[in-house]
Design a protein around this motif. Structure first.
Motif, PDB file in Angstrom:
ATOM      1  N   MET A   1       0.849  -1.177   0.000  1.00 16.84           N
ATOM      2  CA  MET A   1       0.000   0.000   0.000  1.00 16.84           C
ATOM      3  C   MET A   1       0.896   1.242   0.000  1.00 16.84           C
ATOM      4  SD  MET A   1      -3.024   0.968   2.705  1.00 16.84           S
ATOM      5  CE  MET A   1      -4.356   0.005   2.049  1.00 16.84           C
ATOM      6  N   ALA A   2       0.528   2.232  -0.758  1.00 19.12           N
ATOM      7  CA  ALA A   2       1.329   3.446  -0.880  1.00 19.12           C
ATOM      8  C   ALA A   2       1.310   4.248   0.414  1.00 19.12           C
ATOM      9  CB  ALA A   2       0.792   4.286  -2.040  1.00 19.12           C
ATOM     10  N   ASP A   3       2.404   4.970   0.659  1.00 15.88           N
ATOM     11  CA  ASP A   3       2.504   5.789   1.873  1.00 15.88           C
ATOM     12  C   ASP A   3       1.361   6.786   1.998  1.00 15.88           C
ATOM     13  OD1 ASP A   3       4.784   4.454   2.607  1.00 15.88           O
ATOM     14  OD2 ASP A   3       6.162   6.051   1.970  1.00 15.88           O
ATOM     15  N   ALA A   4       0.930   7.369   0.889  1.00 18.28           N
ATOM     16  CA  ALA A   4      -0.170   8.349   0.925  1.00 18.28           C
ATOM     17  C   ALA A   4      -1.465   7.700   1.388  1.00 18.28           C
ATOM     18  CB  ALA A   4      -0.352   8.985  -0.448  1.00 18.28           C
ATOM     19  N   ALA A   5      -1.721   6.478   0.948  1.00 24.98           N
ATOM     20  CA  ALA A   5      -2.942   5.781   1.365  1.00 24.98           C
ATOM     21  C   ALA A   5      -2.894   5.443   2.855  1.00 24.98           C
ATOM     22  CB  ALA A   5      -3.131   4.511   0.530  1.00 24.98           C
ATOM     23  N   ILE A   6      -1.747   5.029   3.338  1.00 27.73           N
ATOM     24  CA  ILE A   6      -1.605   4.732   4.772  1.00 27.73           C
ATOM     25  C   ILE A   6      -1.773   6.000   5.594  1.00 27.73           C
ATOM     26  CG2 ILE A   6       0.027   3.978   6.551  1.00 27.73           C
ATOM     27  CD1 ILE A   6       1.144   1.992   4.446  1.00 27.73           C
ATOM     28  N   THR A   7      -1.174   7.077   5.136  1.00 24.24           N
ATOM     29  CA  THR A   7      -1.314   8.361   5.831  1.00 24.24           C
ATOM     30  C   THR A   7      -2.778   8.789   5.894  1.00 24.24           C
ATOM     31  OG1 THR A   7       0.910   9.039   5.188  1.00 24.24           O
ATOM     32  CG2 THR A   7      -0.626  10.800   5.783  1.00 24.24           C
ATOM     33  N   ALA A   8      -3.507   8.620   4.799  1.00 20.49           N
ATOM     34  CA  ALA A   8      -4.935   8.987   4.766  1.00 20.49           C
ATOM     35  C   ALA A   8      -5.745   8.097   5.706  1.00 20.49           C
ATOM     36  CB  ALA A   8      -5.477   8.893   3.343  1.00 20.49           C
ATOM     37  N   LEU A   9      -5.457   6.799   5.726  1.00 20.85           N
ATOM     38  CA  LEU A   9      -6.165   5.896   6.641  1.00 20.85           C
ATOM     39  C   LEU A   9      -5.920   6.266   8.095  1.00 20.85           C
ATOM     40  CD1 LEU A   9      -5.656   2.412   4.944  1.00 20.85           C
ATOM     41  CD2 LEU A   9      -7.822   3.622   5.278  1.00 20.85           C
ATOM     42  N   LEU A  10      -4.685   6.575   8.430  1.00 26.60           N
ATOM     43  CA  LEU A  10      -4.356   6.975   9.800  1.00 26.60           C
ATOM     44  C   LEU A  10      -5.053   8.285  10.178  1.00 26.60           C
ATOM     45  CD1 LEU A  10      -0.562   6.043   9.917  1.00 26.60           C
ATOM     46  CD2 LEU A  10      -2.450   4.884  11.115  1.00 26.60           C
ATOM     47  N   ALA A  11      -5.078   9.228   9.252  1.00 27.81           N
ATOM     48  CA  ALA A  11      -5.748  10.506   9.513  1.00 27.81           C
ATOM     49  C   ALA A  11      -7.234  10.288   9.738  1.00 27.81           C
ATOM     50  CB  ALA A  11      -5.515  11.476   8.345  1.00 27.81           C
ATOM     51  N   LYS A  12      -7.867   9.487   8.879  1.00 25.19           N
ATOM     52  CA  LYS A  12      -9.300   9.241   9.028  1.00 25.19           C
ATOM     53  C   LYS A  12      -9.612   8.503  10.328  1.00 25.19           C
ATOM     54  CE  LYS A  12     -10.732   9.567   4.237  1.00 25.19           C
ATOM     55  NZ  LYS A  12     -11.543   8.970   3.174  1.00 25.19           N
ATOM     56  N   ALA A  13      -8.753   7.590  10.721  1.00 28.50           N
ATOM     57  CA  ALA A  13      -8.957   6.895  11.997  1.00 28.50           C
ATOM     58  C   ALA A  13      -8.881   7.883  13.152  1.00 28.50           C
ATOM     59  CB  ALA A  13      -7.923   5.783  12.169  1.00 28.50           C
ATOM     60  N   ARG A  14      -7.903   8.766  13.123  1.00 33.81           N
ATOM     61  CA  ARG A  14      -7.766   9.752  14.208  1.00 33.81           C
ATOM     62  C   ARG A  14      -8.940  10.717  14.221  1.00 33.81           C
ATOM     63  NH1 ARG A  14      -7.731  10.931  18.845  1.00 33.81           N
ATOM     64  NH2 ARG A  14      -6.815  12.902  19.503  1.00 33.81           N
ATOM     65  N   LEU A  15      -9.376  11.154  13.067  1.00 30.77           N
ATOM     66  CA  LEU A  15     -10.503  12.082  12.997  1.00 30.77           C
ATOM     67  C   LEU A  15     -11.789  11.421  13.483  1.00 30.77           C
ATOM     68  CD1 LEU A  15      -9.513  13.731   9.631  1.00 30.77           C
ATOM     69  CD2 LEU A  15      -9.475  14.832  11.890  1.00 30.77           C
ATOM     70  N   GLY A  16     -11.983  10.152  13.158  1.00 29.25           N
ATOM     71  CA  GLY A  16     -13.131   9.418  13.692  1.00 29.25           C
ATOM     72  C   GLY A  16     -13.083   9.327  15.202  1.00 29.25           C
ATOM     73  N   GLU A  17     -11.889   9.137  15.764  1.00 32.73           N
ATOM     74  CA  GLU A  17     -11.732   9.110  17.225  1.00 32.73           C
ATOM     75  C   GLU A  17     -12.105  10.452  17.847  1.00 32.73           C
ATOM     76  OE1 GLU A  17      -7.629   8.100  17.773  1.00 32.73           O
ATOM     77  OE2 GLU A  17      -8.011   5.937  17.691  1.00 32.73           O
ATOM     78  N   LEU A  18     -11.722  11.543  17.189  1.00 31.99           N
ATOM     79  CA  LEU A  18     -12.052  12.871  17.726  1.00 31.99           C
ATOM     80  C   LEU A  18     -13.565  13.064  17.808  1.00 31.99           C
ATOM     81  CD1 LEU A  18      -9.397  15.114  15.917  1.00 31.99           C
ATOM     82  CD2 LEU A  18      -9.441  14.482  18.343  1.00 31.99           C
ATOM     83  N   VAL A  19     -14.286  12.627  16.780  1.00 27.91           N
ATOM     84  CA  VAL A  19     -15.750  12.740  16.773  1.00 27.91           C
ATOM     85  C   VAL A  19     -16.351  11.896  17.897  1.00 27.91           C
ATOM     86  CG1 VAL A  19     -17.837  12.247  15.437  1.00 27.91           C
ATOM     87  CG2 VAL A  19     -15.885  13.353  14.339  1.00 27.91           C
TER      88      VAL A  19
END
Length: 166
Positions: A1-19
């Motif tokens: 998996m490309a680094d950009a896709a992993i970065t996006a997945l990690l960001a979305k996981a963190r943002l979901g946690e914030l909500v």
């Protein structure tokens, strides 16, 4: 998996946690956790209230502490990333109980929370919140539902017997 896709997945996981953390801290009246979720310059718009984080802290505490019970339920959020910025759209159903007049009133709100978010120095936090109301209903209780063997959500706070103490 490309680094950009992993970065996006990690960001979305963190943002979901914030909500999820936002709904949890509101239900438990854990105001000390607001600073870990929102950047200090965050802006809020609930229609009847518009202001910054300092003003929001007072507004939301007065509003939510007036209820004996609170339950903020969010749908799976839609998270749109644009570099170090994001928009989060989470449908919601909120049920709040007042005890007076006895046996109580349930206020039910159907709406959506529109959060802004930004990553600064590698950390994601929320930059703002706009609440959009779709439907409101008020139900006067005809009986007290607190009898029986259930654990009821009355009096949730950081001091509550069921609160997380880490």
């Amino acid at each position: 998996m490309a680094d950009a896709a992993i970065t996006a997945l990690l960001a979305k996981a963190r943002l979901g946690e914030l909500v999820a953390d936002y709904a949890n801290l509101i239900d438990w009246l854990d105001w000390g956790r607001l600073d870990a979720l929102f950047w200090p310059d965050a802006q809020f718009d609930f229609g009847m209230f518009k202001g910054d984080l300092a003003a929001f802290r007072g507004f939301v505490a007065e509003l939510e502490e007036g209820y004996a019970r609170r339950l903020h339920m969010f749908a799976m959020p839609t998270i749109m990333l644009a570099g170090d910025r994001a928009r989060i759209d989470a449908g919601s159903v909120t049920v709040c109980r007042t005890d007076a007049p006895a046996p109580g009133i349930d206020d039910i709100f159907w709406g959506r929370y529109l959060f802004g978010a930004e990553q600064r120095n590698g950390e994601w936090r929320l930059t703002g919140l706009t609440y959009v109301l779709n439907l409101y209903d008020r139900i006067e209780r005809t009986a007290d539902d607190r009898g029986g063997p259930m654990n009821f959500g009355d009096g949730l706070s950081p001091e509550h017997a069921l609160a997380w103490r880490g």
